[in-house]
Design an enzyme around this catalytic site. Structure first.
Site, PDB file in Angstrom:
ATOM      1  N   GLY A   1       0.807  -1.216   0.000  1.00 27.37           N
ATOM      2  CA  GLY A   1       0.000   0.000   0.000  1.00 27.37           C
ATOM      3  C   GLY A   1       0.831   1.253   0.000  1.00 27.37           C
TER       4      GLY A   1
ATOM      5  CG  ASP B   1      -5.675   7.617  11.397  1.00 26.52           C
ATOM      6  OD1 ASP B   1      -6.869   7.966  11.337  1.00 26.52           O
ATOM      7  OD2 ASP B   1      -4.985   7.384  10.390  1.00 26.52           O
TER       8      ASP B   1
END
Length: 584
Positions: free
Chosen positions: A32, A147
């Site tokens: 990613g 997060d």
């Protein structure tokens, strides 16, 4: 894994400019891209697979970032591996600083919910307990995630795993990455106090608790509890509205609502919720089922309880002397797990300490959120399990190439199948989208929002009659625009509430698309509210994008069958050679 077999579904091949190794780690694929940089699948000298996160080039040359990165890595390495992806190694002084974490071979919670819908009761309990266990370990080591979201929860065999904890702080506080009016995070999972006017106020574990409530609600209902048409509207709901928890019931609903309290002092801790789930009274059937299917989860939860204390950290208000968000603490602070059928106990009393009041000028705060949302609007990542989900390196400039994917094999897009097996996306020298019955099916591609203004081109082939190729853009939370390419017409519409409202039709009956013929090159360009569509380089027409609430989101490829289809399925279209640029 030590047998050398690479997990293919979530791994893309290395690109020509990718390094072949970092330190002692051989890079073998891409997992990613995100805010911190690029995530690679790598092998150790012993052949063990790990995930290596290589820091962006612009951050690599920032001495302040390196200092904070080193500090945060040291903290993260103190987190016990209870339902977390263990931090194994790091080299902050390397030419390309990198972090090495345990490789988790499993999809993200977001991918599973997007593809299959809300989790079953037992699976929901497993995720809820797993994330609560992870937060217990994370907070117990003095780390705050900052997060937590469904894309940072991996559904691995044995137990869920939480990734990317603590590292956001190194980016959030680095001048090269954020300005003082920006923040790291995803708006839908941010606690209300994070939108306050006091930029110096520390983020506390209570913010992770709030995110936990949002994650569990999403896993159980398929939507976030404050979802709206845009990040600013979502922030306004977080600040002023109660959560929407339709689909949850009983003790589960109460626990999630408790985790989503506006006042951080009123939220429970992760340890308190973990205790409620696994230690208080008789376990509900769903919890027992979750443990039966995942013995590693039970062991991690029990061990997390055994090594953490129970002093309620939030009883020390963040502004008081003696509180230090950097300190190593013995007690985690929070997250609320899903507890379907659990015994209904009394609601825990509010914690002592300073009460947090909602700001008076909500409109001013929402405007400030827009600046923070810039990071989200520019985010772009490949859908790999260990990818970050924030801003791509160095920002995005007009005309910059963002994606160039031949769609002959998995890269940015990947194969998927609807559970009922009536629809699929697969590769056969093209991205082939197939559906047995009338309806819509979208393929899994880049998962996070792209810039609001883009140019894109893709080859489109209609394989069977009454099949339309569909391109969704500025698409977020099932709302956005759709361009539908059919045999005789091209339609531009607004997708909202599962319905498509056609804004403009571009007739092509005099040069209709031939079934099974060579791909037709479809181009789109949109800047602000001005939209253009091209066919093989020739302008078909233009239109005005009328919905001011749709400001940005994903680009999605898929199929849409004609409403008045004269025949039954199967329906099939194919895409090749997609290219996307930032408009400029």
């Amino acid at each position: 894994m030590v047998d050398g077999t690479l997990p293919g579904e979530r791994t893309a091949p290395l690109r020509p400019r990718d390094p072949k190794s970092l330190g002692d780690y051989q890079l073998v694929g891409r997992l990613g891209e995100g805010g911190m940089g690029t995530v690679y699948l790598a092998k150790t000298a012993a052949g063990v697979l790990v995930a290596v996160k290589m820091v962006r080039a612009d951050l690599a040359h920032d001495d302040e970032f390196r200092r904070r990165f080193r500090s945060e890595v040291n903290r993260a390495r103190q987190v016990p591996p209870f339902c977390t992806a263990e931090v194994l190694d790091a080299d902050p002084d390397h030419e390309h600083p990198y972090l090495v974490v345990e490789y988790v071979d499993g999809p993200t919670l977001a991918e599973v919910v997007e593809e299959r819908g809300p989790l079953t009761s037992a699976n929901l309990h497993g995720v809820a307990i797993g994330v609560a266990t992870a937060l217990t370990a994370i907070h117990g080591a003095g780390v705050i995630h900052r997060d937590l979201k469904p894309r940072n929860v991996l559904l691995a065999p044995g137990s869920p795993k939480v990734i990317d904890f603590g590292i956001a702080r190194a980016m959030e506080a680095t001048s090269a990455n954020t300005r003082t009016d920006q923040m790291v995070g995803t708006v839908a999972y941010m606690a209300p106090e994070r939108f306050g006017t006091d930029a110096d106020a520390p983020v506390t574990p209570a913010a992770d608790v709030f995110a936990w409530g949002s994650v569990v609600a999403y896993a159980g209902t398929g939507r976030t509890p404050f979802s709206a048409d845009s990040p600013p509207a979502t922030a306004a709901r977080i600040l002023t509205q109660p959560p929407r928890l339709d689909g949850l019931s009983g003790p589960l609903r109460d626990l999630v609502a408790h985790a989503l309290e506006k006042d951080p002092a009123n939220r429970p801790s992760a340890r308190e919720l973990l205790d409620l789930l696994v230690s208080s009274g008789e376990r509900p059937a769903a919890t027992a089922a979750a443990f039966a299917d995942q013995p590693d989860l039970k062991a991690a939860a029990v061990e997390a309880q055994s090594v953490t204390g129970y002093a309620p950290l939030l009883s020390i208000p963040p502004g008081m002397v003696g509180y230090d968000e950097n300190s190593i603490v013995t007690v985690p602070i929070s997250e609320a797990p899903t507890m379907v059928g659990a015994p209904a106990g009394p609601k825990p009393p509010p914690r002592a300490g300073r009460r947090w009041a909602l700001p008076v000028g909500v409109a001013v705060l929402v405007a400030a959120v827009v600046a923070g949302a810039v990071m989200l609007a520019l985010s772009l990542r490949h859908p790999g399990g260990d990818g970050d989900g924030a801003t791509p390196g160095g920002g995005i400039t007009p005309g910059q190439a963002l994606i160039d994917d031949g769609l002959r094999s998995q890269l940015f897009w990947r194969p998927t199948t609807m559970p009922s097996e009536t629809a699929s996306c697969s590769f056969d020298d093209a991205l082939v989208v197939h559906r047995e019955i009338e309806g819509t099916y979208r393929c899994s591609g880049p998962l996070d929002a792209m810039p609001a203004d883009l140019r894109a081109e893709v080859g489109v082939r209609l394989v069977t009659k009454d099949s339309c190729a569909a391109i969704w853009f500025r698409f977020q939370d099932y709302v956005g625009y759709q361009l539908r390419i059919c045999e005789r017409n091209v339609y531009l519409g607004v997708h909202r509430d599962g319905k498509i409202k056609v804004l403009k039709t571009f007739p092509i009956a005099d040069a209709r698309i031939q079934l099974g013929a060579a791909p037709t090159r479809i181009g789109i360009s949109y800047t602000g509210d001005y939209f253009e569509v091209f066919r093989d380089g020739t302008l078909l027409g233009s239109a005005t994008l009328t919905d001011k609430k749709i400001t940005g989101g994903q680009v999605v490829l898929g199929i849409f069958t004609e409403r008045d289809a004269a025949r039954k399925g199967p329906y099939e279209v194919a895409f090749t050679d997609v290219k996307i640029w930032a408009a400029g």
